[in-house]
Design an enzyme around this catalytic site. Structure first.
Site, PDB file in Angstrom:
ATOM      1  N   ASP A  84       0.876  -1.163   0.000  1.00  0.00           N
ATOM      2  CA  ASP A  84       0.000   0.000   0.000  1.00  0.00           C
ATOM      3  C   ASP A  84       0.915   1.215   0.000  1.00  0.00           C
ATOM      4  OD1 ASP A  84      -2.273   1.637   0.259  1.00  0.00           O
ATOM      5  OD2 ASP A  84      -2.138   1.578   2.444  1.00  0.00           O
TER       6      ASP A  84
ATOM      7  N   ASP B 291      -0.073   5.068   1.174  1.00  0.00           N
ATOM      8  CA  ASP B 291      -0.275   5.950   2.324  1.00  0.00           C
ATOM      9  C   ASP B 291      -0.267   5.165   3.623  1.00  0.00           C
ATOM     10  OD1 ASP B 291      -0.531   8.303   0.810  1.00  0.00           O
ATOM     11  OD2 ASP B 291      -2.589   7.786   0.322  1.00  0.00           O
TER      12      ASP B 291
END
Length: 346
Positions: free
Chosen positions: A114, A116
């Site tokens: 991922d 953020d």
């Protein structure tokens, strides 16, 4: 110039030769002006006054993936195959017409990140950027730290967050006009707010406000160095914002080495829907059971588990209290993560 990658996929790379030198010192140099597939420029040199029957040395202006490239070039009547190994200078040799490729093992695993909260410390920046966009558009809306923690951990993607909020608290008037009452007006407001929020967010990231999370650079470098591991980033952030974070935190050379980037509207459904991870496995050519995901939130975990992938959580301050049942590992950051404990040794 035809190139066969270590990923068992044949690509065509179009090159334009711009410089050929045959000095008395016995060094020949060929530089390329252009290469497709966003690959870095190649520089070929040989220790002979002729390109025929000469050992060729290969260097590049930056590192790139896939980790090994085989290229057939027809120069001065000779068929030359160039092989570049990751972070190495390779030797080339002449090939006969019956031997034009070298088979390499396909990647056994994939590591998917991922963005953020996993690669960069970004969640606080997102909230501040939203609030600035709201203010500039004349909205009275302000998202507190506590409220945004709940919002980001229950709704994936920026536009869905705003739709979720406005549908429950009322669509506001803005500098665009009265509160929108139809789908077209609501979409126009959300699109405008998201566009401005992205601009503000990019300015924050570019100013150096976004820092890498502990241990993430070492883990990314370890994965990129392995020929048997493919890499991807799967993020619900807008493509522009995510690329800005990736470039600021990882640097452009690392970003170019990832095999797959799925960002923003590359998929029609946001996490916790597993679509983004299913698509990543398909594009990587790796079975979901051989993929591992690094996430920081419950909705990311649910997306990974929905795609039948192993998931490791590196939680943040805002996600630390969430239920991460089903995760293989739950850690405060990536400092103690390595491929050795994510994948079994080959």
């Amino acid at each position: 110039l035809e190139s066969t990658s270590s990923r068992d996929t044949v690509h065509m790379i179009s090159l334009t030769l711009t410089k050929i030198q045959l000095p008395n010192s016995g060094t020949s140099e060929i530089r390329t002006q252009r290469a497709t597939l966003c690959k870095p420029r190649l520089a070929l040199s040989c220790r002979s006054s002729s390109l025929v029957d000469a050992p060729i040395r290969v260097a590049t202006t930056s590192k790139f993936r896939p980790a090994c490239y085989l290229a057939s070039a027809f120069l001065a009547g000779a068929t030359i195959v160039v092989q570049k190994r990751h972070r190495q200078i390779a030797r080339c040799r002449h090939l006969t017409s019956s031997s034009t490729s070298v088979m390499r093992r396909a990647a056994a695993h994939a590591l998917i990140f991922d963005c953020d909260g996993v690669i960069g410390e970004t969640e606080g920046l997102h909230r501040m950027a939203y609030n600035q966009a709201f203010q500039e558009f004349g909205l009275s809306t302000t998202w507190s730290v506590e409220y945004y923690d709940v919002l980001q951990n229950s709704v994936g993607g920026g536009k869905p967050k705003m739709r979720h909020h406005f549908s429950r608290h009322g669509w506001p008037a803005s500098r665009l006009g009265a509160p929108p009452t139809d789908e077209a007006g609501q979409a126009a407001l959300v699109d405008a707010l998201q566009a401005r929020k992205t601009e503000v967010y990019k300015e924050m990231v570019s100013s150096g406000m976004c820092k890498p999370r502990p241990g993430i650079l070492a883990l990314v470098d370890e994965a990129l160095a392995r020929d048997d591991v493919k890499t991807a980033v799967c993020s619900a952030s807008t493509k522009e914002a995510a690329l800005n974070v990736l470039t600021a935190v990882l640097g452009s050379e690392r970003v170019e080495q990832f095999d797959v980037l799925l960002l923003g509207d590359d998929v029609s459904k946001k996490k916790p829907d597993p679509l983004i991870y299913n698509l990543a496995a398909e594009k990587l050519g790796v079975s979901p059971s051989a993929c591992a995901v690094i996430e920081d939130s419950k909705i990311g975990l649910e997306a990974a588990l929905g795609a039948s992938m192993a998931c490791y959580i590196t939680y943040t301050d805002s996600t630390s209290s969430q239920d991460f049942t089903g995760a293989i590992g739950i850690l405060p950051d990536a400092a103690n993560l390595s491929l050795k404990n994510i994948f079994s040794a080959d």
